[in-house]
Scaffold this active site. Structure first.
Site, mmCIF file in Angstrom:
data_model
loop_
_atom_site.group_PDB
_atom_site.id
_atom_site.type_symbol
_atom_site.label_atom_id
_atom_site.label_comp_id
_atom_site.label_asym_id
_atom_site.label_seq_id
_atom_site.Cartn_x
_atom_site.Cartn_y
_atom_site.Cartn_z
ATOM 1 N N LYS A 119 8.060 -13.914 7.311
ATOM 2 C CA LYS A 119 6.629 -14.101 6.383
ATOM 3 C C LYS A 119 6.887 -14.974 5.252
ATOM 4 O O LYS A 119 7.949 -14.854 4.506
ATOM 5 C CB LYS A 119 6.505 -12.500 5.851
ATOM 6 C CG LYS A 119 5.361 -12.695 4.822
ATOM 7 C CD LYS A 119 5.171 -11.407 3.855
ATOM 8 C CE LYS A 119 4.326 -11.306 2.890
ATOM 9 N NZ LYS A 119 4.275 -10.414 1.932
ATOM 10 N N GLY A 180 0.286 -6.883 -5.663
ATOM 11 C CA GLY A 180 0.635 -5.495 -6.747
ATOM 12 C C GLY A 180 -0.463 -5.311 -7.760
ATOM 13 O O GLY A 180 -0.466 -4.505 -8.432
ATOM 14 N N ALA A 206 -2.368 -8.767 0.486
ATOM 15 C CA ALA A 206 -2.110 -8.653 -0.721
ATOM 16 C C ALA A 206 -3.177 -8.044 -1.513
ATOM 17 O O ALA A 206 -4.176 -8.519 -1.248
ATOM 18 C CB ALA A 206 -1.460 -9.760 -1.787
ATOM 19 N N GLY A 207 -3.123 -7.141 -2.542
ATOM 20 C CA GLY A 207 -4.073 -6.671 -3.077
ATOM 21 C C GLY A 207 -4.906 -5.178 -2.889
ATOM 22 O O GLY A 207 -5.591 -4.835 -3.739
ATOM 23 N N ALA A 228 2.317 -3.011 0.469
ATOM 24 C CA ALA A 228 3.541 -2.799 -0.204
ATOM 25 C C ALA A 228 3.328 -1.774 -1.087
ATOM 26 O O ALA A 228 3.373 -0.516 -0.956
ATOM 27 C CB ALA A 228 4.409 -3.900 -0.552
ATOM 28 N N SER A 229 2.986 -2.381 -2.240
ATOM 29 C CA SER A 229 2.924 -1.385 -3.746
ATOM 30 C C SER A 229 1.744 -0.441 -3.600
ATOM 31 O O SER A 229 2.090 0.826 -4.155
ATOM 32 C CB SER A 229 2.244 -2.402 -4.800
ATOM 33 O OG SER A 229 3.222 -3.480 -4.847
#
Lengths: 283, 67
Positions: A119, A180, A206-207, A228-229
C-alpha cells in the site's frame, strides 16, 4: 437522457447500470481473489486482542501494517496476531514524504514480509496527510518496474488515478477525506468519475467515519473500502467492524439492485385511479 | 561506533549484521524483520557475512500497527 440529467441532481453513479462481476463479499486484485470487500488498517487499536476480535467481526482478509524500528520489549507480536487471525498483512509506506523513502520502505517490507504487495503512501503534509501527487507517481512507477503489486493511496483526482493506472498500479485507492478525519466522502462526483474511467479495482482508502460512509462508497462504485481509525478508534471497535462490514455488503447489494432515479418532485406510489368519492352531500 | 536504530552501540565495530541483531536480543532467524544498512536494504542472506564499519547506521525494522 439519464435520470440525473433530467432532474439536475448530482449522481453518485451506477443508476440503472447493469451488475458487474463479483459478489457482495469477494472481489479480485491483480488476479487474487479476496473474500471481503473490507480491508482493515491495524493502526489505532489499543490492544492486539481487540484487533484480532475486530478482524473476526469484519471478515476481512487483508490487514495493513507499518514498518518501524523493532521494539525488543514489546509484549506480543503484531505479525503473530495476524497469522493467528488467518489474515494476510499488507505493508504500507506510511510516514514517507518522498518517492525515494517510499521505494526503500517498500523494498524493506518485501524483505521482511516476503510479499511484493504494497500500500503505497507518499504524504505531502503532516497536517492533512494528503498525498504528494508527483512523488506518488514517481514511486508507483519505480515500484511497478521493480515487480511490486502497487496499491496507491491517492487523491480523489481522476487524472492522477489515470496516470497511476498507466504506470501499472494494481488498484487505485482514492481518499474520501483526510486520513482519520471521519469526514466521509467529500466529493462523490470525483469518485464516480474515477470509477467510470477505470477497470482497475477502486478502493476507498480514507475518511470513513461510520457504516453509512462505507455503504455510500460501494454504492458510488468502489469495489472495496479500507478502514482503520473508523473501526480502531470507535468506542466499541469490534461492533463497528461488524457494522462497517455490513455497510459494505449493503452498499454492494444496493448498487446492483438498481436504485430509483433522483427526482426533484414527488412521484406517488399509490394509484391515482379508483379514488373513492368522499365529497359531502350537496343537497 | 555504530548506530543501531538510532542508539550508539559500543565495541561492535566490524561485527556482522547478525551479531548486531544479538545486541537487540533479536535472533537472526526471526521472521518479519528487515535490515537497512546506511539507508539501503540489506537482504537477509547477507546478514551473517556483511560486516558493519564504525560510523555506519543500521536500522532493524518489523511490523507495527499502522493504517
Amino acid at each position: 437522457m439519464s435520470a440525473s440529467e433530467r432532474t439536475g441532481a448530482p449522481s453518485y453513479g451506477a443508476e440503472g447500470r447493469p451488475a458487474e462481476s463479483g459478489s457482495p463479499r469477494s472481489f479480485t486484485i491483480a488476479g487474487r481473489d479476496l473474500r471481503s470487500r473490507l480491508l482493515l488498517g491495524s493502526g489505532g487499536f489499543d490492544r492486539l486482542e481487540t484487533l484480532e476480535q475486530a478482524i473476526a467481526a469484519s471478515g476481512c482478509e487483508l490487514v495493513t501494517v507499518a514498518l518501524r524500528r523493532i521494539d525488543p520489549s514489546a509484549q506480543g507480536s503484531l505479525a503473530d496476531t495476524l497469522r493467528h487471525a488467518g489474515v494476510e498483512l499488507l505493508p504500507n509506506t506510511a510516514g514517507c514524504f518522498t518517492a525515494r523513502d517510499a521505494v526503500r520502505t517498500a523494498k524493506l517490507a518485501r524483505e521482511a514480509f516476503e510479499t511484493d504487495w504494497v500500500k503505497l503512501e507518499v504524504i505531502g503534509d503532516e497536517r492533512t496527510l494528503l498525498p504528494d501527487a508527483p512523488e506518488l507517481l514517481l514511486a508507483a512507477e519505480e515500484l511497478v518496474d521493480a515487480g511490486f503489486t502497487v496499491l496507491p493511496y491517492t487523491n480523489d483526482d481522476p487524472i492522477l488515478a489515470r496516470r497511476l493506472e498507466d504506470v501499472g498500479c494494481a488498484a487505485v485507492m482514492p481518499l474520501g477525506s483526510p486520513i482519520g478525519s471521519g469526514m466521509g466522502i467529500r466529493n462523490p462526483y470525483n469518485l464516480a468519475l474515477i470509477r467510470e474511467q477505470t477497470a482497475l479495482p477502486v478502493i476507498l482508502d480514507a475518511g470513513v467515519g461510520t457504516a453509512s460512509d462505507a455503504a455510500l462508497a460501494i454504492e458510488a462504485g468502489c469495489d472495496a473500502v479500507l478502514c482503520a481509525s473508523a473501526i480502531s478508534r470507535a468506542a466499541d471497535p469490534v461492533a463497528m467492524a461488524r457494522a462497517i462490514a455490513l455497510g459494505v455488503e449493503a452498499g454492494f447489494l444496493a448498487r446492483h439492485a438498481g436504485r430509483i432515479p433522483r427526482r426533484l418532485f414527488a412521484e406517488a406510489s399509490s394509484p391515482t385511479e379508483g379514488l373513492a368519492d368522499l365529497r359531502p352531500p350537496t343537497h | 561506533m555504530i548506530h543501531v536504530n538510532g542508539d550508539p552501540v559500543d565495541g561492535h565495530d566490524g561485527a556482522t549484521v547478525a551479531e548486531l541483531l544479538g545486541t537487540l536480543d533479536v535472533p537472526a532467524d526471526r521472521r518479519g524483520i528487515a535490515v537497512a544498512l546506511d539507508g539501503d536494504v540489506l537482504p537477509r542472506s547477507e546478514w551473517p557475512t556483511v560486516t558493519v564499519a564504525a560510523g555506519a547506521r543500521v536500522e532493524v525494522l518489523s511490523a507495527m500497527q499502522g493504517g
